[in-house]
Motif scaffolding. Structure first.
Motif, mmCIF file in Angstrom:
data_model
loop_
_atom_site.group_PDB
_atom_site.id
_atom_site.type_symbol
_atom_site.label_atom_id
_atom_site.label_comp_id
_atom_site.label_asym_id
_atom_site.label_seq_id
_atom_site.Cartn_x
_atom_site.Cartn_y
_atom_site.Cartn_z
ATOM 1 N N SER A 104 39.487 49.748 32.255
ATOM 2 C CA SER A 104 40.226 49.630 34.026
ATOM 3 C C SER A 104 38.899 49.605 35.377
ATOM 4 O O SER A 104 39.551 48.939 36.314
ATOM 5 N N PHE A 105 37.671 49.974 34.687
ATOM 6 C CA PHE A 105 36.874 49.804 35.789
ATOM 7 C C PHE A 105 35.973 48.888 35.578
ATOM 8 O O PHE A 105 34.976 48.408 36.274
ATOM 9 N N ALA A 106 35.857 48.645 34.301
ATOM 10 C CA ALA A 106 34.569 46.788 34.211
ATOM 11 C C ALA A 106 35.083 45.914 34.009
ATOM 12 O O ALA A 106 34.761 44.973 34.147
ATOM 13 N N LYS A 107 36.956 45.943 33.984
ATOM 14 C CA LYS A 107 37.488 43.895 34.028
ATOM 15 C C LYS A 107 37.270 43.227 34.727
ATOM 16 O O LYS A 107 36.447 42.333 34.738
ATOM 17 N N ASN A 108 37.210 43.861 36.071
ATOM 18 C CA ASN A 108 36.496 42.686 37.149
ATOM 19 C C ASN A 108 36.737 43.079 38.858
ATOM 20 O O ASN A 108 37.313 44.883 38.331
ATOM 21 N N LEU A 109 36.379 42.934 39.615
ATOM 22 C CA LEU A 109 35.973 43.764 40.672
ATOM 23 C C LEU A 109 37.389 44.078 41.507
ATOM 24 O O LEU A 109 37.458 45.238 42.148
ATOM 25 N N ASN A 110 38.123 43.837 41.386
ATOM 26 C CA ASN A 110 39.979 43.907 41.915
ATOM 27 C C ASN A 110 40.103 45.322 40.925
ATOM 28 O O ASN A 110 39.985 46.334 41.916
ATOM 29 N N LYS A 111 39.991 45.237 40.286
ATOM 30 C CA LYS A 111 40.493 46.437 38.249
ATOM 31 C C LYS A 111 39.298 47.420 39.229
ATOM 32 O O LYS A 111 40.125 48.677 39.341
ATOM 33 N N LEU A 112 38.326 47.141 39.177
ATOM 34 C CA LEU A 112 37.423 48.303 40.003
ATOM 35 C C LEU A 112 37.854 49.383 40.633
ATOM 36 O O LEU A 112 37.482 50.355 41.116
ATOM 37 N N THR A 113 38.099 47.702 41.774
ATOM 38 C CA THR A 113 38.608 48.878 43.506
ATOM 39 C C THR A 113 40.171 49.844 43.036
ATOM 40 O O THR A 113 40.247 50.861 43.665
ATOM 41 N N GLU A 114 40.639 49.324 42.216
ATOM 42 C CA GLU A 114 42.241 49.929 41.959
ATOM 43 C C GLU A 114 41.982 51.132 41.323
ATOM 44 O O GLU A 114 42.405 51.954 41.883
ATOM 45 N N SER A 115 40.521 51.364 40.257
ATOM 46 C CA SER A 115 40.503 52.812 39.908
ATOM 47 C C SER A 115 40.154 53.408 40.641
ATOM 48 O O SER A 115 40.352 54.615 40.432
ATOM 49 N N ILE A 116 39.383 53.299 41.738
ATOM 50 C CA ILE A 116 38.490 53.694 42.536
ATOM 51 C C ILE A 116 38.860 54.794 43.424
ATOM 52 O O ILE A 116 39.147 55.869 44.073
ATOM 53 N N LYS A 117 40.046 53.960 43.907
ATOM 54 C CA LYS A 117 41.486 54.838 44.727
ATOM 55 C C LYS A 117 41.894 55.387 43.983
ATOM 56 O O LYS A 117 42.442 56.455 44.975
ATOM 57 N N GLU A 118 42.818 55.409 42.419
ATOM 58 C CA GLU A 118 42.884 55.921 41.584
ATOM 59 C C GLU A 118 42.400 57.755 41.554
ATOM 60 O O GLU A 118 43.271 58.218 41.854
ATOM 61 N N GLU A 143 34.247 31.599 42.344
ATOM 62 C CA GLU A 143 33.525 32.286 43.519
ATOM 63 C C GLU A 143 33.835 32.566 44.612
ATOM 64 O O GLU A 143 33.706 33.806 45.301
ATOM 65 N N LEU A 144 34.887 32.244 45.032
ATOM 66 C CA LEU A 144 35.789 32.063 45.401
ATOM 67 C C LEU A 144 36.892 32.915 45.755
ATOM 68 O O LEU A 144 36.981 34.847 45.869
ATOM 69 N N GLU A 145 36.893 33.070 44.320
ATOM 70 C CA GLU A 145 38.127 34.485 43.814
ATOM 71 C C GLU A 145 37.004 36.100 43.783
ATOM 72 O O GLU A 145 37.793 36.870 44.497
ATOM 73 N N TYR A 146 35.773 36.068 43.655
ATOM 74 C CA TYR A 146 34.858 37.166 44.062
ATOM 75 C C TYR A 146 35.101 36.900 45.353
ATOM 76 O O TYR A 146 34.803 38.751 45.922
ATOM 77 N N ARG A 147 34.614 36.660 46.679
ATOM 78 C CA ARG A 147 34.312 36.914 47.430
ATOM 79 C C ARG A 147 35.446 37.247 48.012
ATOM 80 O O ARG A 147 35.190 38.640 48.811
ATOM 81 N N LYS A 148 36.826 36.984 47.754
ATOM 82 C CA LYS A 148 38.245 37.257 47.870
ATOM 83 C C LYS A 148 38.012 39.112 47.447
ATOM 84 O O LYS A 148 38.339 39.637 48.704
ATOM 85 N N ALA A 149 37.383 39.496 46.613
ATOM 86 C CA ALA A 149 38.058 40.212 45.337
ATOM 87 C C ALA A 149 36.586 41.342 46.506
ATOM 88 O O ALA A 149 36.820 42.651 46.382
ATOM 89 N N PHE A 150 34.915 41.146 46.816
ATOM 90 C CA PHE A 150 34.517 41.789 46.983
ATOM 91 C C PHE A 150 34.961 41.841 48.919
ATOM 92 O O PHE A 150 34.522 43.717 48.642
ATOM 93 N N LEU A 151 35.373 41.231 49.753
ATOM 94 C CA LEU A 151 35.498 41.822 50.847
ATOM 95 C C LEU A 151 37.053 42.907 50.686
ATOM 96 O O LEU A 151 36.449 44.230 51.390
ATOM 97 N N GLY A 152 38.017 42.713 49.848
ATOM 98 C CA GLY A 152 38.468 44.043 49.555
ATOM 99 C C GLY A 152 38.055 44.847 49.244
ATOM 100 O O GLY A 152 38.184 46.531 49.681
ATOM 101 N N PHE A 153 36.854 45.251 48.439
ATOM 102 C CA PHE A 153 35.963 45.970 48.230
ATOM 103 C C PHE A 153 35.622 46.971 48.812
ATOM 104 O O PHE A 153 36.090 48.141 49.068
ATOM 105 N N VAL A 154 34.574 46.317 49.638
ATOM 106 C CA VAL A 154 34.579 47.032 51.329
ATOM 107 C C VAL A 154 34.873 47.085 52.264
ATOM 108 O O VAL A 154 34.824 48.431 52.824
#
Length: 232
Positions: A104-118, A143-154
């Motif tokens: 759940s942490f390793a799948k992608n950046l969105n998943k990582l963000t959610e797992s940390i929140k959990e 790249e666009l998908e990653y950019r959005k995910a990184f913004l969400g992470f920050v």
């Protein structure tokens, strides 16, 4: 320690940062393999543990048992109850937690963000390390998908009021550099036939900083920055 700052765990680097990091922000540590990014991240984590803080360290590349063994030998308190080491490396035989939790942490950046929140729902962590984010960026299809995910992470990390260090091996980390509050660059180079190390701060929002490139060493006790010397 300057008022309102937190230590990186490396005294010489704290001097370069005018007293340490501003808490509650996301910082990028970038450098080539072997430059000592994980060592710096571990100093940061252990400075929190020594201060009585809860710390989360997510490893995406080096198996957790290797990290415990290597840094344990350096004298770091890697088995402390306040230190949560999450193994999200892709090789399943190295998982130290149940497999689906690690994935759940390793799948992608969105998943990582959610797992940390959990994890924050049951315990507050004042410091978080993601080492290295390179793995999640390379796994991203667009790249666009990653950019959005990184913004969400920050944004999520700032809402959680935690101080984050992410490491990266990529030379070009454009979206990360744009969105993070600070950038620390670690360089390896050859000088007179010897391998040398140099560190520089290229960004620190809301603060002045030492913009001279300074030498540092990786010793058997960790990282030592020389803020009174200039790199060759």
């Amino acid at each position: 320690m300057a008022a309102g700052r937190i230590s990186t765990g490396v005294p010489g680097l704290d001097i370069m940062l005018n007293g340490g990091l501003i808490p509650g922000r996301v910082y990028l540590v970038k450098g080539s393999p072997g430059s000592g990014k994980t060592t710096l991240a571990m100093h940061f984590a252990m400075a929190g543990v020594a201060n009585g803080e809860n710390v989360m360290f997510i490893t995406l590349e080096e198996p957790a048992e290797n990290i415990r063994e290597d840094f344990g030998k350096m004298g770091f308190d890697v088995y402390h109850e306040n230190f949560m080491l999450i193994d999200a490396t892709p090789t399943t035989e190295h998982y130290v937690l149940v497999e689906d939790f690690s994935e759940s942490f390793a799948k992608n950046l969105n998943k990582l963000t959610e797992s940390i929140k959990e994890q924050f729902r049951t315990r507050y962590y004042s410091r978080v390390v993601v080492d290295p984010i390179t793995m999640l960026k390379l796994a991203s299809k667009e790249e666009l998908e990653y950019r959005k995910a990184f913004l969400g992470f920050v944004k999520t990390m700032m809402r959680l009021r935690t101080t984050v260090i992410i490491t990266s091996e990529l030379e070009r980390t454009d979206i990360e550099e744009y969105l993070v509050s600070g950038i620390i660059e670690m360089k390896l180079f050859e000088h007179n036939g010897e391998l040398k190390r140099a560190i520089k701060i290229t960004k620190l929002r809301g603060s002045g900083f030492d913009n001279v490139i300074r030498p540092y060493d990786i010793t058997e006790r960790g990282m030592v920055v020389h803020p009174d010397k200039t790199a060759p």
